[in-house]
Design a protein around this motif. Sequence first.
Motif, mmCIF file in Angstrom:
data_model
loop_
_atom_site.group_PDB
_atom_site.id
_atom_site.type_symbol
_atom_site.label_atom_id
_atom_site.label_comp_id
_atom_site.label_asym_id
_atom_site.label_seq_id
_atom_site.Cartn_x
_atom_site.Cartn_y
_atom_site.Cartn_z
ATOM 1 N N GLY A 108 17.184 48.092 -5.242
ATOM 2 C CA GLY A 108 16.716 49.454 -5.434
ATOM 3 C C GLY A 108 15.265 49.489 -5.854
ATOM 4 O O GLY A 108 14.666 48.453 -6.159
ATOM 5 N N TYR A 109 14.716 50.694 -5.856
ATOM 6 C CA TYR A 109 13.323 50.920 -6.238
ATOM 7 C C TYR A 109 13.281 51.482 -7.652
ATOM 8 O O TYR A 109 14.024 52.407 -7.978
ATOM 9 C CB TYR A 109 12.661 51.895 -5.265
ATOM 10 C CG TYR A 109 12.406 51.292 -3.909
ATOM 11 C CD1 TYR A 109 11.175 50.714 -3.614
ATOM 12 C CD2 TYR A 109 13.383 51.278 -2.927
ATOM 13 C CE1 TYR A 109 10.921 50.151 -2.368
ATOM 14 C CE2 TYR A 109 13.142 50.716 -1.677
ATOM 15 C CZ TYR A 109 11.914 50.154 -1.416
ATOM 16 O OH TYR A 109 11.670 49.593 -0.190
ATOM 17 N N TYR A 110 12.395 50.914 -8.456
ATOM 18 C CA TYR A 110 12.296 51.296 -9.865
ATOM 19 C C TYR A 110 10.856 51.604 -10.242
ATOM 20 O O TYR A 110 9.932 51.000 -9.710
ATOM 21 C CB TYR A 110 12.821 50.161 -10.764
ATOM 22 C CG TYR A 110 14.285 49.924 -10.558
ATOM 23 C CD1 TYR A 110 15.226 50.600 -11.318
ATOM 24 C CD2 TYR A 110 14.727 49.056 -9.558
ATOM 25 C CE1 TYR A 110 16.587 50.407 -11.100
ATOM 26 C CE2 TYR A 110 16.083 48.855 -9.339
ATOM 27 C CZ TYR A 110 17.006 49.536 -10.112
ATOM 28 O OH TYR A 110 18.340 49.346 -9.887
ATOM 29 N N LYS A 111 10.696 52.521 -11.211
ATOM 30 C CA LYS A 111 9.376 52.795 -11.756
ATOM 31 C C LYS A 111 8.834 51.501 -12.359
ATOM 32 O O LYS A 111 9.595 50.634 -12.779
ATOM 33 C CB LYS A 111 9.454 53.874 -12.835
ATOM 34 C CG LYS A 111 9.820 55.232 -12.285
ATOM 35 C CD LYS A 111 9.929 56.235 -13.414
ATOM 36 C CE LYS A 111 10.340 57.591 -12.866
ATOM 37 N NZ LYS A 111 10.583 58.554 -13.942
ATOM 38 N N TYR A 116 9.438 46.174 -14.659
ATOM 39 C CA TYR A 116 8.849 45.144 -15.517
ATOM 40 C C TYR A 116 9.884 44.620 -16.513
ATOM 41 O O TYR A 116 10.020 43.410 -16.712
ATOM 42 C CB TYR A 116 7.629 45.708 -16.252
ATOM 43 C CG TYR A 116 6.893 44.681 -17.056
ATOM 44 C CD1 TYR A 116 5.893 43.896 -16.476
ATOM 45 C CD2 TYR A 116 7.194 44.474 -18.402
ATOM 46 C CE1 TYR A 116 5.218 42.936 -17.208
ATOM 47 C CE2 TYR A 116 6.520 43.521 -19.144
ATOM 48 C CZ TYR A 116 5.538 42.749 -18.544
ATOM 49 O OH TYR A 116 4.877 41.797 -19.273
ATOM 50 N N HIS A 117 10.629 45.527 -17.125
ATOM 51 C CA HIS A 117 11.612 45.115 -18.134
ATOM 52 C C HIS A 117 12.910 44.586 -17.527
ATOM 53 O O HIS A 117 13.615 43.811 -18.183
ATOM 54 C CB HIS A 117 11.879 46.255 -19.111
ATOM 55 C CG HIS A 117 10.682 46.544 -19.974
ATOM 56 N ND1 HIS A 117 10.236 45.690 -20.950
ATOM 57 C CD2 HIS A 117 9.813 47.572 -19.963
ATOM 58 C CE1 HIS A 117 9.159 46.176 -21.522
ATOM 59 N NE2 HIS A 117 8.863 47.320 -20.934
ATOM 60 N N LEU A 118 13.211 44.971 -16.306
ATOM 61 C CA LEU A 118 14.418 44.460 -15.649
ATOM 62 C C LEU A 118 14.243 43.023 -15.154
ATOM 63 O O LEU A 118 15.206 42.248 -15.160
ATOM 64 C CB LEU A 118 14.793 45.338 -14.446
ATOM 65 C CG LEU A 118 15.486 46.666 -14.752
ATOM 66 C CD1 LEU A 118 15.596 47.494 -13.478
ATOM 67 C CD2 LEU A 118 16.857 46.438 -15.365
ATOM 68 N N GLN A 126 4.566 38.766 -14.507
ATOM 69 C CA GLN A 126 3.108 38.623 -14.411
ATOM 70 C C GLN A 126 2.622 38.987 -13.009
ATOM 71 O O GLN A 126 1.625 39.690 -12.851
ATOM 72 C CB GLN A 126 2.682 37.193 -14.763
ATOM 73 C CG GLN A 126 1.178 36.983 -14.728
ATOM 74 C CD GLN A 126 0.441 37.847 -15.728
ATOM 75 O OE1 GLN A 126 0.722 37.788 -16.917
ATOM 76 N NE2 GLN A 126 -0.502 38.662 -15.263
ATOM 77 N N ILE A 127 3.324 38.533 -11.984
ATOM 78 C CA ILE A 127 2.967 38.866 -10.602
ATOM 79 C C ILE A 127 3.089 40.371 -10.381
ATOM 80 O O ILE A 127 2.227 40.990 -9.754
ATOM 81 C CB ILE A 127 3.832 38.068 -9.593
ATOM 82 C CG1 ILE A 127 3.425 36.595 -9.597
ATOM 83 C CG2 ILE A 127 3.779 38.670 -8.198
ATOM 84 C CD1 ILE A 127 2.011 36.291 -9.102
ATOM 85 N N LEU A 128 4.152 40.975 -10.909
ATOM 86 C CA LEU A 128 4.323 42.424 -10.785
ATOM 87 C C LEU A 128 3.147 43.154 -11.429
ATOM 88 O O LEU A 128 2.593 44.085 -10.847
ATOM 89 C CB LEU A 128 5.639 42.870 -11.434
ATOM 90 C CG LEU A 128 5.829 44.389 -11.543
ATOM 91 C CD1 LEU A 128 5.804 45.055 -10.180
ATOM 92 C CD2 LEU A 128 7.102 44.706 -12.283
ATOM 93 N N GLU A 129 2.754 42.702 -12.614
ATOM 94 C CA GLU A 129 1.633 43.326 -13.317
ATOM 95 C C GLU A 129 0.348 43.258 -12.482
ATOM 96 O O GLU A 129 -0.344 44.255 -12.301
ATOM 97 C CB GLU A 129 1.421 42.596 -14.652
ATOM 98 C CG GLU A 129 0.635 43.358 -15.661
ATOM 99 C CD GLU A 129 0.605 42.647 -17.008
ATOM 100 O OE1 GLU A 129 -0.436 42.760 -17.672
ATOM 101 O OE2 GLU A 129 1.592 41.991 -17.385
#
Length: 150
Positions: A108-111, A116-118, A126-129
């Motif tokens: 799924g798509y998340y804010k 980040y927390h999931l 870190q890559i997401l950030e």
Amino acid sequence: MIKATSCGGVVIFRGKILLLYKNYKNRYDGWVLPKGTVEAGEEYKETALREVHEETGVKASAIKYVGKSQYTFNTAHDVVVKQVHWYLMMADSYYSKPQKEEYFEDSGYYKYHEAYHLLRFPNERQILEDAYQQYIELKKAGLWGNKKYF
């Protein structure tokens, strides 16, 4: 020691990030970014797009290279050092379907702050950030979603 290379994507649609939930025989579970192993003759970007599609059913466009992460894990016979090359990607819809054969139970798509927390692994956070920061910069410059950009 075995060296392995994978590629994956931080896939965004309307500001939300695509995640997968993996549960492998109750020994491993958690939310991850889509990624997979490079096949012979494949370019890294091709691998990332193929793996995102195989694991999530999502048709995405690779916008830009984000960077790489590295981690190690043990198998019964050896230690594997895995390097993962990551791409910022844009999906064309909210559709996703987790690949059951790879033990993905949900997607799924998340804010951003939820994703980040999931995420289970610090290197993926870190890559997401990094990827999300690049997404914000492209959006501010009016380049996100602009087909001329990629």
